[in-house]
Scaffold this motif. Structure first.
Motif, PDB file in Angstrom:
ATOM      1  N   UNK A 211     -13.805   6.759   0.767  1.00 38.97           N
ATOM      2  CA  UNK A 211     -13.309   5.539   0.130  1.00 38.97           C
ATOM      3  C   UNK A 211     -13.977   4.272   0.661  1.00 38.97           C
ATOM      4  N   UNK A 212     -14.937   4.445   1.531  1.00 40.81           N
ATOM      5  CA  UNK A 212     -15.608   3.278   2.115  1.00 40.81           C
ATOM      6  C   UNK A 212     -16.260   2.361   1.078  1.00 40.81           C
ATOM      7  N   UNK A 213     -16.849   2.895  -0.020  1.00 40.94           N
ATOM      8  CA  UNK A 213     -17.425   1.975  -1.026  1.00 40.94           C
ATOM      9  C   UNK A 213     -16.393   1.000  -1.595  1.00 40.94           C
ATOM     10  N   UNK A 214     -15.154   1.485  -1.797  1.00 42.10           N
ATOM     11  CA  UNK A 214     -14.092   0.606  -2.300  1.00 42.10           C
ATOM     12  C   UNK A 214     -13.752  -0.455  -1.259  1.00 42.10           C
ATOM     13  N   UNK A 215     -13.682  -0.056   0.000  1.00 43.78           N
ATOM     14  CA  UNK A 215     -13.360  -1.001   1.084  1.00 43.78           C
ATOM     15  C   UNK A 215     -14.445  -2.067   1.199  1.00 43.78           C
ATOM     16  N   UNK A 216     -15.702  -1.641   1.023  1.00 45.69           N
ATOM     17  CA  UNK A 216     -16.814  -2.595   1.098  1.00 45.69           C
ATOM     18  C   UNK A 216     -16.730  -3.638  -0.020  1.00 45.69           C
ATOM     19  N   UNK A 217     -16.328  -3.192  -1.219  1.00 49.65           N
ATOM     20  CA  UNK A 217     -16.177  -4.139  -2.331  1.00 49.65           C
ATOM     21  C   UNK A 217     -15.042  -5.110  -2.043  1.00 49.65           C
ATOM     22  N   UNK A 218     -13.928  -4.581  -1.497  1.00 51.65           N
ATOM     23  CA  UNK A 218     -12.802  -5.443  -1.121  1.00 51.65           C
ATOM     24  C   UNK A 218     -13.237  -6.454  -0.059  1.00 51.65           C
ATOM     25  N   UNK A 219     -14.037  -6.003   0.901  1.00 54.44           N
ATOM     26  CA  UNK A 219     -14.567  -6.922   1.929  1.00 54.44           C
ATOM     27  C   UNK A 219     -15.385  -8.040   1.290  1.00 54.44           C
ATOM     28  N   UNK A 220     -16.221  -7.653   0.315  1.00 51.37           N
ATOM     29  CA  UNK A 220     -17.073  -8.641  -0.348  1.00 51.37           C
ATOM     30  C   UNK A 220     -16.220  -9.670  -1.099  1.00 51.37           C
ATOM     31  N   UNK A 221     -15.163  -9.192  -1.762  1.00 52.09           N
ATOM     32  CA  UNK A 221     -14.267 -10.102  -2.483  1.00 52.09           C
ATOM     33  C   UNK A 221     -13.606 -11.076  -1.515  1.00 52.09           C
TER      34      UNK A 221
END
Length: 268
Positions: free
Chosen positions: A156-166
């Motif tokens: 699920x790290x790709x989702x977390x990375x997108x959340x970080x970017x947001x």
């Protein structure tokens, strides 16, 4: 006398035929313009479907295309199918209009009617399911926040990375505010928050930073705006298609009926 009457009759007949040719030519040009608009909207719908399906930096796409929830996949294939049908229909209409093939013109109108009712169904679906999707959207974001940083959920790290970017780009933290991260059980201590909730450039999930140095505003307003804008774009494309199709079907039928009645087609 008979010859003079015959000449006048021939002149009137030819004049009538020329007026009909001019009228049909005008309709042909207008149909070509609207068919071009129809084609452009179809390409736009196809592009929208491809973006939803393949863009891995799209939070909505990632949230709804993993695990058992394949909503984005289903919506993408629906948009791709409708977009492809629109492009095919436009080509059929163009050939029927330019190559003077009546059966293609009839086929074109039939496909237009099919696409018309499909678009109405899509608009109805958006209207009926919008609130359901919106609540699922918020629930999925809350799930991501709860799972964030869990070492056993590395997929699920790709989702977390997108959340970080947001969070970093919008200078916000959590969905409704920074206190939402208190529900996360994957931190080393209760005081930690995501590094993306701060101005820190550290490449790790959580940071020990004083609460007064973090972004306190939630990301909900930004996320809601993003969601509403994309729904608005999809609605705009669908409504534009419906309006364009009304004109396309009308001019196609006018051309066909005049061709059938007078058995003529304007010369190029």
């Amino acid at each position: 006398m008979f010859t003079e009457d015959t000449r006048q009759l021939q002149f009137k007949t030819e004049n009538r035929r020329m007026k009909i040719r001019d009228k049909i030519l005008t309709w042909k040009i207008t149909l070509t313009v609207f068919n071009g608009i129809f084609l452009a909207l179809g390409v736009l719908l196809l592009t929208f479907g491809l973006w939803l399906l393949f863009d891995r930096n799209n939070l909505f796409g990632v949230l709804f295309s993993s695990g058992e929830n394949q909503m984005v996949v289903h919506v993408s294939f629906m948009l791709l199918g409708v977009g492809s049908l629109i492009i095919f229909t436009s080509v059929v209409g163009f050939l029927g209009n330019v190559k003077k093939i009546r059966c293609l013109l009839v086929t074109y109108v039939c496909f237009q009617v099919l696409v018309f009712f499909t678009q109405i169904a899509i608009l109805a679906l958006i209207f009926l399911k919008k609130e359901v999707v919106y609540h699922q959207w918020n629930n999925r974001i809350d799930e991501v926040i709860s799972d964030y940083g869990n070492k056993s959920l590395a997929e699920k790290e790709p989702v977390w990375n997108i959340l970080n970017a947001v969070q970093q780009n919008m200078e916000c933290c959590g969905r409704y505010n920074v206190t939402q991260w208190e529900n996360n059980k994957n931190k080393e201590n209760h005081a930690q928050i995501p590094c993306s909730c701060t101005k820190s450039n550290l490449k790790k999930w959580f940071c020990d930073i004083p609460r007064n140095s973090t972004y306190t505003m939630g990301c909900e307003e930004y996320l809601d705006t993003w969601f509403e804008n994309n729904v608005l774009i999809l609605n705009g494309i669908s409504i534009s298609l419906l309006i364009t199709q009304v004109f396309v079907i009308t001019f196609s039928m006018k051309i066909f009926m005049n061709i059938r009645r007078n058995s003529i087609w304007p010369n190029e």
